[in-house]
Design an enzyme around this catalytic site. Structure first.
Site, PDB file in Angstrom:
ATOM      1  N   LYS A 130      -0.071   5.089   8.777  1.00 42.92           N
ATOM      2  CA  LYS A 130       0.504   5.243   7.434  1.00 42.92           C
ATOM      3  C   LYS A 130      -0.580   5.384   6.365  1.00 42.92           C
ATOM      4  CE  LYS A 130       1.886   1.475   5.287  1.00 42.92           C
ATOM      5  NZ  LYS A 130       1.140   1.365   3.999  1.00 42.92           N
ATOM      6  N   LYS A 182      -6.785   1.211  -3.786  1.00 43.88           N
ATOM      7  CA  LYS A 182      -6.435   0.740  -2.449  1.00 43.88           C
ATOM      8  C   LYS A 182      -6.544   1.871  -1.434  1.00 43.88           C
ATOM      9  CE  LYS A 182      -5.119  -2.009   0.821  1.00 43.88           C
ATOM     10  NZ  LYS A 182      -3.820  -2.677   0.946  1.00 43.88           N
ATOM     11  N   THR A 201       0.859  -1.184   0.000  1.00 39.69           N
ATOM     12  CA  THR A 201       0.000   0.000   0.000  1.00 39.69           C
ATOM     13  C   THR A 201       0.894   1.232   0.000  1.00 39.69           C
ATOM     14  OG1 THR A 201      -1.719  -1.173   1.220  1.00 39.69           O
ATOM     15  CG2 THR A 201      -1.821   1.240   1.222  1.00 39.69           C
TER      16      THR A 201
END
Length: 306
Positions: free
Chosen positions: A247, A179, A103
Site C-alpha cells: 500500500k 509520511k 498513512t
C-alpha cells in the site's frame, strides 16, 4: 517521566491495531478518558483490561469526545468509517478535532479533511512513525500539519503518545507528504535489508554475525537494526505486514506519477513487496521479505545448508 498538560477532553481512538492500541493505552496511562473503537471484540476487551473504554460503537464514542484519533489502515477505510453511509463523523459534535494518523495519499487526506471541515469539524493531518514498539512506549514521531488553533488544543494529548511532534505548516497534506517520503525510505530499506541478508546467507555468512557487524558499520540504519533483529532471531511475528508496504509504496508510486517523477528505487522495492504478497506472504511481518527473497533464489534463509 513525561509530564502532560492535562485536559478535561474525552478522547476517542478509532482503530486499535498495532499502533492505535499502543497509542490508546498511552493516553489511558496519561490520565485521559479514552474510548477505543474497533470491530474486533477481543481487541476491545483487551483495551478495557488496560483501563480504557472499549467499544465497537464508534458513534457512541465520538459523540462523547472532543478529539478523535484515526489509526485505520488505508484511505478507503478512513473514508468508509468516517464518511460512509453509516459514517461515524455524523455523530461528532461541531468543532470536534479529527487527528488523521493513517498513512494515506496526500490528495485523499486533503479531500477527507475538506469534507470533515464542511461538516463543522477541525482536522490535523498527523501521520505517525515508530511502529508497535514506540506506540506502546508513547514515543511515536508525529508529522503534522494544520491550523495553529488545532495544534494548540491537541498538543497536550499528542505529548502522551509521541516523543517528537513536527509542526510542518498550516496546510493539510504536508504531513501526509512527509509520511510518504518516510515510507519511501523505510520500504526501500526493508527490501535492501532483505536482499543483503539473503545474499549474505548464500555466500555462507552467519545471520547473527551479519547483524552484529552491520549494526556497527556504515551500512546500518534504524530499519536494519529494528527489522534485522527479526531476521536474526527468525522471529516473524507480524508487527507490520508486507501488505502495508504494498500500500505505502503504491502511494509513493502514484503520487510521484502525478508530479512527473520516477521513483526508481521505491518502484523496485514496491514490486518485490507485490510479488511476495501475490505469493501468499502479504500478512507476514515485513521483515519476512528477507525469507521470501531467499526462497525466490532457491534456498531457505535459516537452513544450515544452502
Amino acid at each position: 517521566m513525561k509530564e502532560y498538560g492535562m485536559t478535561d477532553k474525552n478522547i476517542t481512538v478509532i482503530g486499535l491495531g498495532s499502533m492505535g492500541f499502543g497509542a490508546a493505552c498511552c493516553l489511558v496511562e496519561a490520565g485521559f478518558t479514552t474510548h477505543g473503537v474497533d470491530i474486533r471484540n477481543d481487541v476491545v476487551t483487551a483495551f478495557c483490561q488496560r483501563g480504557g473504554i472499549g467499544t465497537t460503537d464508534g458513534h457512541m464514542a465520538v459523540r462523547n469526545s472532543s478529539i478523535v484519533f484515526v489509526f485505520l489502515v488505508s484511505a478507503n477505510d478512513v473514508q468508509s468509517v468516517l464518511l460512509g453511509d453509516n459514517g461515524i463523523a455524523r455523530s461528532a459534535q461541531p468543532d470536534t478535532i479529527f487527528v488523521l494518523c493513517s498513512t494515506m495519499p496526500p490528495q485523499r487526506t486533503i479531500a477527507i479533511a475538506h469534507t470533515l471541515e464542511n461538516m463543522g469539524m477541525r482536522v490535523l493531518d498527523a501521520p505517525v512513525s515508530g511502529g508497535q514498539v514506540k506506540a506502546n512506549s508513547g514515543d511515536l514521531t508525529v508529522m503534522a500539519s494544520g491550523a495553529d488553533n488545532v495544534f494548540a488544543d491537541v498538543d497536550p494529548v499528542l505529548s502522551a503518545i509521541a516523543a517528537k511532534v513536527f509542526r510542518l505548516g498550516n496546510t493539510i497534506g504536508i504531513g501526509s507528504n512527509m509520511k510518504m517520503i518516510n515510507q519511501l525510505l523505510a520500504g526501500t530499506h526493508i527490501a535492501v535489508m532483505g536482499e543483503a541478508f539473503a545474499l549474505a546467507r548464500k555466500v555462507g555468512l552467519d545471520i547473527s554475525a551479519v547483524y552484529d557487524v552491520i549494526t556497527q558499520s556504515a551500512g546500518s540504519s534504524w530499519v536494519f537494526e529494528n527489522r534485522g533483529a527479526h531476521v536474526r532471531d527468525a522471529d516473524y511475528t507480524p508487527r507490520s505486514a508486507i501488505d502495508i508496504f504494498v500500500k505505502d509504496l503504491g502511494i509513493v508510486h502514484n503520487e510521484a506519477t502525478t508530479v512527473d517523477f520516477t521513483p526508481a528505487f521505491a518502484t523496485m522495492a514496491w514490486h518485490l513487496f507485490q510479488q511476495a504478497s501475490e505469493n501468499g506472504w502479504g500478512q507476514q511481518d515485513d521483515a519476512a521479505l528477507a525469507k521470501w527473497i531467499a526462497e525466490k533464489n532457491g534456498f531457505s534463509l535459516h537452513d544450515d545448508t544452502i
